[in-house]
Design an enzyme around this catalytic site. Sequence first.
Site, PDB file in Angstrom:
ATOM      1  N   GLU A   1       0.847  -1.194   0.000  1.00  0.00           N
ATOM      2  CA  GLU A   1       0.000   0.000   0.000  1.00  0.00           C
ATOM      3  C   GLU A   1       0.885   1.247   0.000  1.00  0.00           C
ATOM      4  O   GLU A   1       1.848   1.301   0.770  1.00  0.00           O
ATOM      5  CB  GLU A   1      -0.923  -0.003   1.220  1.00  0.00           C
ATOM      6  CG  GLU A   1      -1.920  -1.152   1.208  1.00  0.00           C
ATOM      7  CD  GLU A   1      -2.893  -1.120   2.384  1.00  0.00           C
ATOM      8  OE1 GLU A   1      -2.825  -0.169   3.203  1.00  0.00           O
ATOM      9  OE2 GLU A   1      -3.713  -2.049   2.482  1.00  0.00           O
TER      10      GLU A   1
ATOM     11  N   HIS B   1      -8.183   1.090   1.512  1.00  0.00           N
ATOM     12  CA  HIS B   1      -8.047   0.940   2.966  1.00  0.00           C
ATOM     13  C   HIS B   1      -8.960   1.921   3.717  1.00  0.00           C
ATOM     14  O   HIS B   1      -8.516   2.746   4.514  1.00  0.00           O
ATOM     15  CB  HIS B   1      -6.599   1.138   3.405  1.00  0.00           C
ATOM     16  CG  HIS B   1      -6.250   0.406   4.671  1.00  0.00           C
ATOM     17  ND1 HIS B   1      -5.079  -0.274   4.839  1.00  0.00           N
ATOM     18  CD2 HIS B   1      -6.939   0.239   5.823  1.00  0.00           C
ATOM     19  CE1 HIS B   1      -5.031  -0.825   6.044  1.00  0.00           C
ATOM     20  NE2 HIS B   1      -6.172  -0.517   6.669  1.00  0.00           N
TER      21      HIS B   1
END
Length: 329
Positions: free
Chosen positions: A268, A287
């Site tokens: 990420e 997220h």
Amino acid sequence: MRALVTAEFTPEGLARLEGLGYAVTTAGWGWTGEPLDGDGLAAAVDGSQLLVCEVEAVDAAVLASSGLRVVASARGTPSNVDLDAATASGVPVLHAPGRNAGSVADFVVGLLLVQARGIARGQTHLRQRGWHVDGQVPYLHFRGRELADLVVGLVGYGAVGRAVARRLRGGFGTRVLACDPPRPPEPGGDAEAVDLDALLAASDVVSLHVPDTPATRGLIGAEAFVRMRSGALLINTARGRVVDEAALVDALRGGVIAGAALDVFATEPLPRDHPLLGLDNVTLTPHLAGAADDVVAHHTRMICDDLERLAAGARPAHLANPAVWPPRS
């Protein structure tokens, strides 16, 4: 007494800290969107007895140089705090387990609806191609199943898993299975306890709710996908590394499973050239499952409640390093 608050915290919570006798300073992640680095945190916290943090890393150097008496991590697991160093220094570390369980559970149900009922695919088609699908009405192409007709398997049955089960069982009449040997569902509750193999074989939807540990990394990979139903969906709002992403891409491309909805990833931010971005049977979000305004209020309340317990000489309800209790005289 002085307190440094670098986490997001409600005005009511700041007032409660002042009511405990703290002169409060705010800085860092919760107020600027930029976390303080080690030197910045050490300088900001100097002279403070209390640190309330969420993103900033509290290591042995910060603890040794600051004279802190209490650290409160506004996270479910205080992974940003060196617990060993805090314990060696006799510093209690408070945390907020389950603070975002409701937020994540709501998001899971949302992802399930979006993926199972073709909501995301329908919107994308309408925006990019118009109403009809190859000359036919979209009704024929974006059908899905009602949640009451599904079996949902939860891998992990902690605070989030239990919250998901309550919503699905009580709100939609969904049959829910759960696999979590250390924390099995209660008999007659919202979920039925099964082992992982049985869950994968019986579930129309598999939703992941386990932490990232050596035992769970790659837990859902090629072998797991083969054991799942061919029309099954995978939802992951837990941790990206629990899923073997290469095996997932192969399973989605090959029709081994029907689709997935993912909020977390092994890397990420998700790289722009990641193969998941090219698949139309996947819903992807950056997220966001824990991103509800209410979460700040939850961790603020939990931390303030425990600080008030400490001030009264009582053991905090959410103490991450119990070896410091009772405190040394």
